[in-house]
Design a protein around this motif. Sequence first.
Motif, PDB file in Angstrom:
ATOM      1  N   CYS A   1       7.202  -2.339   1.601  1.00  0.00           N
ATOM      2  CA  CYS A   1       7.059  -1.067   1.629  1.00  0.00           C
ATOM      3  C   CYS A   1       5.401  -1.451   1.183  1.00  0.00           C
ATOM      4  O   CYS A   1       5.200  -2.092   0.150  1.00  0.00           O
TER       5      CYS A   1
ATOM      6  N   CYS B   1       7.608   2.960   2.785  1.00  0.00           N
ATOM      7  CA  CYS B   1       9.005   3.346   2.745  1.00  0.00           C
ATOM      8  C   CYS B   1       9.736   4.609   2.848  1.00  0.00           C
ATOM      9  O   CYS B   1       9.215   5.292   2.605  1.00  0.00           O
TER      10      CYS B   1
ATOM     11  N   GLU C   1       4.689   0.156  -2.609  1.00  0.00           N
ATOM     12  CA  GLU C   1       5.435  -0.691  -3.727  1.00  0.00           C
ATOM     13  C   GLU C   1       4.678  -2.201  -3.959  1.00  0.00           C
ATOM     14  O   GLU C   1       4.706  -2.360  -5.329  1.00  0.00           O
TER      15      GLU C   1
ATOM     16  N   CYS D   1       9.280   6.522  -0.226  1.00  0.00           N
ATOM     17  CA  CYS D   1       7.671   6.345  -1.030  1.00  0.00           C
ATOM     18  C   CYS D   1       6.725   7.164  -0.226  1.00  0.00           C
ATOM     19  O   CYS D   1       6.295   7.876  -1.098  1.00  0.00           O
TER      20      CYS D   1
END
Length: 259
Positions: free
Chosen positions: A232, A155, A235, A158
């Motif tokens: 994501c 995402c 994550e 990040c």
Amino acid sequence: LLRINGIKHGWFMRYGGVSEDLFESLNGKKGMGDPDKNVDENRRRAINALFPGSKPENNLVHIIHQFKTGILTASEPGEFKDYDACMTIDRELVLSQTTADCASLVIADLNRKVIALVHGSWHTLKANLICDVVAKLKQLSGVGELVAGIGPMICKNCYEFGPEARDLFDTKYLITPQSHPEFISGSEESDSKILKQVQNDKQTRYLVDLKQMVIDQLKDSGISKIDDVHICTKEDERFFSHRRSGADSGRMITLASLK
Ligand SMILES: [Zn+2]
């Protein structure tokens, strides 16, 4: 959107395979230290999970990325090197690619005449690969309205780059230090983030919105029906992530077929 229209596809989590360590366990990519026999077994399990009775040797078209932005029009199963996109009209074939943080797109038409996978890396997006793929899809006769699915990918919060991002990307895709000073790296002791930016300009970090690049290229290509799983990879530890685990770790399998 793809599922509603009966287009079978899947982005696979890390689980259910046989690979170990950094590749644990459903790694789909060879040549990084995971024994080939493990990857073959992982691919067999993946294709059977989504398309029971299918065999990699009979049905799987697997493309291996080399950032050369080649587009494969597949008519037979096998492993194909140097392609960042593939498409087929053959209902027996299952398209396959692996990613870890890059976008993995499935594009298909609502008449279920043709299906494509696209590797959305910053390299291929800069080369407008999505636009080229969609143009090729439209050339195939009988193609109806195209829809696209965006799988798990890194995402915009990040995807970090150094100062080179200024040269690589249109500024509209950069979250700049001016607007987000917390992304400037440098001494932790410094009280003033703006001061840090001035002092450490060479270490300035940028965040890049790769997904927005994907969406813009899809829209520029005339595709307005776009779905996003909103996951994501960095994550969410259910997925492999290059940025979280390093370059020599596992890769997520994507499969899609008209089958
Ligand atoms: Zn993220």
